[in-house]
Design an enzyme around this catalytic site. Structure first.
Site, PDB file in Angstrom:
ATOM      1  N   LYS A  22       0.837  -1.212   0.000  1.00 35.68           N
ATOM      2  CA  LYS A  22       0.000   0.000   0.000  1.00 35.68           C
ATOM      3  C   LYS A  22       0.868   1.258   0.000  1.00 35.68           C
ATOM      4  O   LYS A  22       0.608   2.194  -0.751  1.00 35.68           O
ATOM      5  CB  LYS A  22      -0.917   0.017   1.234  1.00 35.68           C
ATOM      6  CG  LYS A  22      -1.576   1.361   1.477  1.00 35.68           C
ATOM      7  CD  LYS A  22      -2.370   1.408   2.758  1.00 35.68           C
ATOM      8  CE  LYS A  22      -1.585   1.671   3.994  1.00 35.68           C
ATOM      9  NZ  LYS A  22      -1.180   3.071   4.246  1.00 35.68           N
ATOM     10  N   ASN A  23       1.883   1.276   0.836  1.00 35.43           N
ATOM     11  CA  ASN A  23       2.658   2.513   0.959  1.00 35.43           C
ATOM     12  C   ASN A  23       3.547   2.772  -0.253  1.00 35.43           C
ATOM     13  O   ASN A  23       3.832   3.925  -0.572  1.00 35.43           O
ATOM     14  CB  ASN A  23       3.456   2.517   2.268  1.00 35.43           C
ATOM     15  CG  ASN A  23       2.534   2.728   3.466  1.00 35.43           C
ATOM     16  OD1 ASN A  23       1.375   3.113   3.300  1.00 35.43           O
ATOM     17  ND2 ASN A  23       3.026   2.465   4.660  1.00 35.43           N
ATOM     18  N   CYS A 117      -4.353   8.261   9.294  1.00 31.72           N
ATOM     19  CA  CYS A 117      -4.451   7.803  10.675  1.00 31.72           C
ATOM     20  C   CYS A 117      -3.879   8.834  11.630  1.00 31.72           C
ATOM     21  O   CYS A 117      -2.862   9.461  11.350  1.00 31.72           O
ATOM     22  CB  CYS A 117      -3.705   6.482  10.835  1.00 31.72           C
ATOM     23  SG  CYS A 117      -4.491   5.141   9.939  1.00 31.72           S
ATOM     24  N   ARG A 397      -8.743   0.271   4.741  1.00 30.67           N
ATOM     25  CA  ARG A 397      -7.831   1.217   4.091  1.00 30.67           C
ATOM     26  C   ARG A 397      -6.561   0.539   3.617  1.00 30.67           C
ATOM     27  O   ARG A 397      -5.930   0.982   2.670  1.00 30.67           O
ATOM     28  CB  ARG A 397      -7.424   2.323   5.072  1.00 30.67           C
ATOM     29  CG  ARG A 397      -8.543   3.208   5.497  1.00 30.67           C
ATOM     30  CD  ARG A 397      -8.052   4.180   6.527  1.00 30.67           C
ATOM     31  NE  ARG A 397      -7.128   5.083   5.875  1.00 30.67           N
ATOM     32  CZ  ARG A 397      -6.979   6.353   6.182  1.00 30.67           C
ATOM     33  NH1 ARG A 397      -7.679   6.860   7.156  1.00 30.67           N
ATOM     34  NH2 ARG A 397      -6.138   7.099   5.539  1.00 30.67           N
TER      35      ARG A 397
HETATM   36  N1  EPU Z   1       8.282  13.813  10.601  1.00 33.04           N
HETATM   37  C1  EPU Z   1       8.641  15.109  10.883  1.00 33.04           C
HETATM   38  N2  EPU Z   1       8.588  16.040   9.868  1.00 33.04           N
HETATM   39  C2  EPU Z   1       8.195  15.698   8.613  1.00 33.04           C
HETATM   40  C3  EPU Z   1       7.831  14.368   8.323  1.00 33.04           C
HETATM   41  C4  EPU Z   1       7.886  13.440   9.345  1.00 33.04           C
HETATM   42  O1  EPU Z   1       9.003  15.454  12.009  1.00 33.04           O
HETATM   43  O2  EPU Z   1       8.179  16.572   7.735  1.00 33.04           O
HETATM   44  C5  EPU Z   1       8.330  12.806  11.676  1.00 33.04           C
HETATM   45  C6  EPU Z   1       6.959  12.194  11.951  1.00 33.04           C
HETATM   46  O3  EPU Z   1       6.210  12.984  12.842  1.00 33.04           O
HETATM   47  C7  EPU Z   1       7.326  10.858  12.520  1.00 33.04           C
HETATM   48  C8  EPU Z   1       8.601  10.491  11.748  1.00 33.04           C
HETATM   49  O4  EPU Z   1       9.097  11.712  11.226  1.00 33.04           O
HETATM   50  O5  EPU Z   1       7.617  10.980  13.873  1.00 33.04           O
HETATM   51  C9  EPU Z   1       8.430   9.504  10.609  1.00 33.04           C
HETATM   52  O6  EPU Z   1       7.400   9.965   9.718  1.00 33.04           O
HETATM   53  P1  EPU Z   1       7.423   9.608   8.170  1.00 33.04           P
HETATM   54  O7  EPU Z   1       7.411  10.880   7.405  1.00 33.04           O
HETATM   55  O8  EPU Z   1       8.513   8.621   7.916  1.00 33.04           O
HETATM   56  O9  EPU Z   1       6.049   8.890   7.999  1.00 33.04           O
HETATM   57  P2  EPU Z   1       4.908   9.165   6.949  1.00 33.04           P
HETATM   58  O10 EPU Z   1       5.494   9.445   5.604  1.00 33.04           O
HETATM   59  O11 EPU Z   1       3.930  10.126   7.519  1.00 33.04           O
HETATM   60  C10 EPU Z   1       4.787   6.664   6.207  1.00 33.04           C
HETATM   61  C11 EPU Z   1       3.690   5.653   6.065  1.00 33.04           C
HETATM   62  C12 EPU Z   1       3.221   5.223   7.442  1.00 33.04           C
HETATM   63  C13 EPU Z   1       4.410   4.682   8.228  1.00 33.04           C
HETATM   64  C14 EPU Z   1       5.552   5.685   8.263  1.00 33.04           C
HETATM   65  C15 EPU Z   1       6.823   5.167   8.914  1.00 33.04           C
HETATM   66  C16 EPU Z   1       2.583   6.239   4.009  1.00 33.04           C
HETATM   67  C17 EPU Z   1       1.395   6.842   3.362  1.00 33.04           C
HETATM   68  N3  EPU Z   1       2.582   6.236   5.339  1.00 33.04           N
HETATM   69  O12 EPU Z   1       4.210   7.767   6.904  1.00 33.04           O
HETATM   70  O13 EPU Z   1       2.298   4.175   7.233  1.00 33.04           O
HETATM   71  O14 EPU Z   1       3.999   4.427   9.552  1.00 33.04           O
HETATM   72  O15 EPU Z   1       5.881   6.098   6.905  1.00 33.04           O
HETATM   73  O16 EPU Z   1       7.285   4.019   8.241  1.00 33.04           O
HETATM   74  O17 EPU Z   1       3.477   5.745   3.354  1.00 33.04           O
HETATM   75  C18 EPU Z   1       0.456   2.801   7.751  1.00 33.04           C
HETATM   76  O18 EPU Z   1       0.617   2.234   6.669  1.00 33.04           O
HETATM   77  O19 EPU Z   1      -0.314   2.366   8.643  1.00 33.04           O
HETATM   78  C19 EPU Z   1       1.184   4.023   8.023  1.00 33.04           C
HETATM   79  C20 EPU Z   1       0.829   4.842   8.980  1.00 33.04           C
END
Ligand code: EPU
Length: 420
Positions: A22-23, A117, A397
């Site tokens: 999915k991601n 989420c 989802r």
């Molecule tokens: N963070 C920041 N600033 C930013 C971006 C992120 O401080 O600009 C912090 C976040 O708050 C968090 C950490 O960095 O503490 C990691 O966040 P990341 O950006 O890696 O996560 P994301 O891109 O929001 C994706 C996946 C999530 C998964 C995370 C970590 C997607 C759509 N979502 O989220 O997937 O948990 O990477 O691997 O790809 C799920 O599938 O259930 C899901 C939540």
């Protein structure tokens, strides 16, 4: 509203085929709008987040035709707006990839702030910092991210946190920027690598994805191509944990075992038998597994997206286990629901302390997010009696046909629609 009704204490046995990631798909579909040709994306998971994303892409004029449930043909030639502000965009965390993709292709983007989420503040400052370093002006007003650039120029970007989303967003925009972009402290998750591989199939020049330094040499344009998405690491891990939790034996098929190393190692440490083959793993669970400590980390560490499922498993194991969540600041909301099944879990900040109770018992619970829903399913599979899990829309989802897959493995599970 759909609910899952589970009668617990069945031992799960058999084989399950894992769907596409999915991601990875969440990043690859927006990437496809950057090309000036037609893309055929295979192994797409048929889950609600991806259907919402396809809907969002159609709303901006991108032609998306499903050849079958898992194959999408994308023709972006008809895109007629760079403003993505539809309800389908609002539901998605990954909507921010439309910013990088539209900015990279058209020099501007207006996209509703991400939904998805809720487990903490989830800032996007690193996305903004990266896009600004490439020469874009980025503002957030009236619930929209607005990005604009006369011209994108390669830059050196050091990420303060190895964010998956920021790494991918910068890769998207930088693919068509002028010159070389270097991302340091880049995320190394398998879906970052998959998105880079797809962009390279379309003619991008990206090196180093999967390491913490990614180098992107901008190209003038991207062309169409065919691509098969990698298997879903988190769906796979969820079934591996379900095998351990039910003292069963499950073979997860169509997977990349290397992506599962942290999970395989943890289950083996607990006393499970883990047999790895080229594209499958068999996990055998036993009644007296050992307690373990788990710390979630960026890849190749233990994934945060399997933390709730692991907590549910550890509730059935004697002794005290400690989980430390290092990725998100508020990812224990589901524990209130897990406690309804009798789980003995104490939370202090980012740490959860789990003690085994005599037994888990079925109850009425509600999923609070996608992986929370998966944890409740695992808890329900281990509980005596019937569990009714509401808010299954969250599970839908990210998990394709979860009840069919579990029923095929021997779970007593059915989906019912209820008036709320
Ligand atoms: N963070 C920041 N600033 C930013 C971006 C992120 O401080 O600009 C912090 C976040 O708050 C968090 C950490 O960095 O503490 C990691 O966040 P990341 O950006 O890696 O996560 P994301 O891109 O929001 C994706 C996946 C999530 C998964 C995370 C970590 C997607 C759509 N979502 O989220 O997937 O948990 O990477 O691997 O790809 C799920 O599938 O259930 C899901 C939540």
């Amino acid at each position: 509203m759909d609910h899952l009704i589970i009668n617990g204490k069945q031992t799960l046995r058999g084989e399950v085929a894992i769907n596409g990631s999915k991601n990875a798909a969440t990043a690859i579909l927006p990437a496809a709008i950057m090309c000036s040709g037609i893309c055929v994306i295979d192994n797409l998971p048929n889950v609600d987040d991806i259907l919402s994303l396809v809907e969002a892409m159609r709303k901006i004029g991108c032609k998306c035709d499903f050849k079958d449930k898992h194959t999408l043909i994308i023709d972006p030639s008809g895109i007629n707006t760079t403003c993505a502000n539809h309800e389908s965009v609002r539901k998605l965390r990954g909507s921010y990839y439309l910013v990088g993709a539209l900015l990279g292709r058209f020099g501007k983007a207006e996209v509703t702030l991400p939904g998805g989420c809720n487990f903490g503040t989830r800032p996007i400052d690193q996305h903004e910092k990266g896009l600004e370093a490439l020469g874009a002006s980025v503002t957030t007003e009236h619930g929209m991210i607005k990005a604009f650039a006369e011209k994108l120029t390669g830059a050196n970007i050091y990420l303060d946190v190895a964010s998956v989303g920021a790494t991918i967003n910068i890769m998207l925009a930088a693919s068509c920027a002028d010159g070389l972009t270097t991302i340091e402290n880049a995320a190394k998750e398998p879906h970052v690598v998959d998105c880079a591989n797809f962009l390279n199939v379309m003619g991008a020049k990206i090196k180093g994805a999967g390491t913490d330094v990614i180098k992107i040499t901008g190209v003038n344009s991207l062309h169409g191509g065919e691509y098969t998405i990698i298997p879903d690491q988190i769906e796979c891990g969820t079934f591996m944990i379900a095998a351990a939790a039910t003292a069963g034996e499950i073979t997860v098929k169509n997977i990349i075992p290397k992506h599962m190393d942290s999970v395989s190692a943890k289950l083996a440490e607990m006393g499970c038998k883990v047999e790895e083959r080229s594209d499958s793993i068999t996990v055998t669970g036993y009644p007296n597994l050992k307690h373990v400590n788990v710390k979630t980390m960026a890849y190749p560490g233990f994934p945060t997206d399997l933390q709730p499922q692991m907590t549910a498993l550890l509730c059935n194991v004697s002794g005290t286990s400690i989980i430390t969540e290092t990725v998100f600041d508020n990812r224990y909301q589901y524990i209130t629901e897990l406690r309804r099944l009798g789980c003995n879990v104490t939370v202090d900040g980012r740490v959860a302390i789990i003690n085994q109770l005599e037994k888990l018992t079925g109850a009425d619970v509600n999923a609070t997010d996608l992986r929370a829903g998966a944890a409740l399913i695992i808890g329900a599979l281990c509980a005596e009696g019937t569990t009714d899990i509401g808010n299954i829309k969250y599970v839908d989802r990210g998990y394709e046909a979860i009840e069919e897959k579990l029923a095929n493995l021997g779970a007593d599970i059915k989906r019912v629609s209820k008036e709320e």
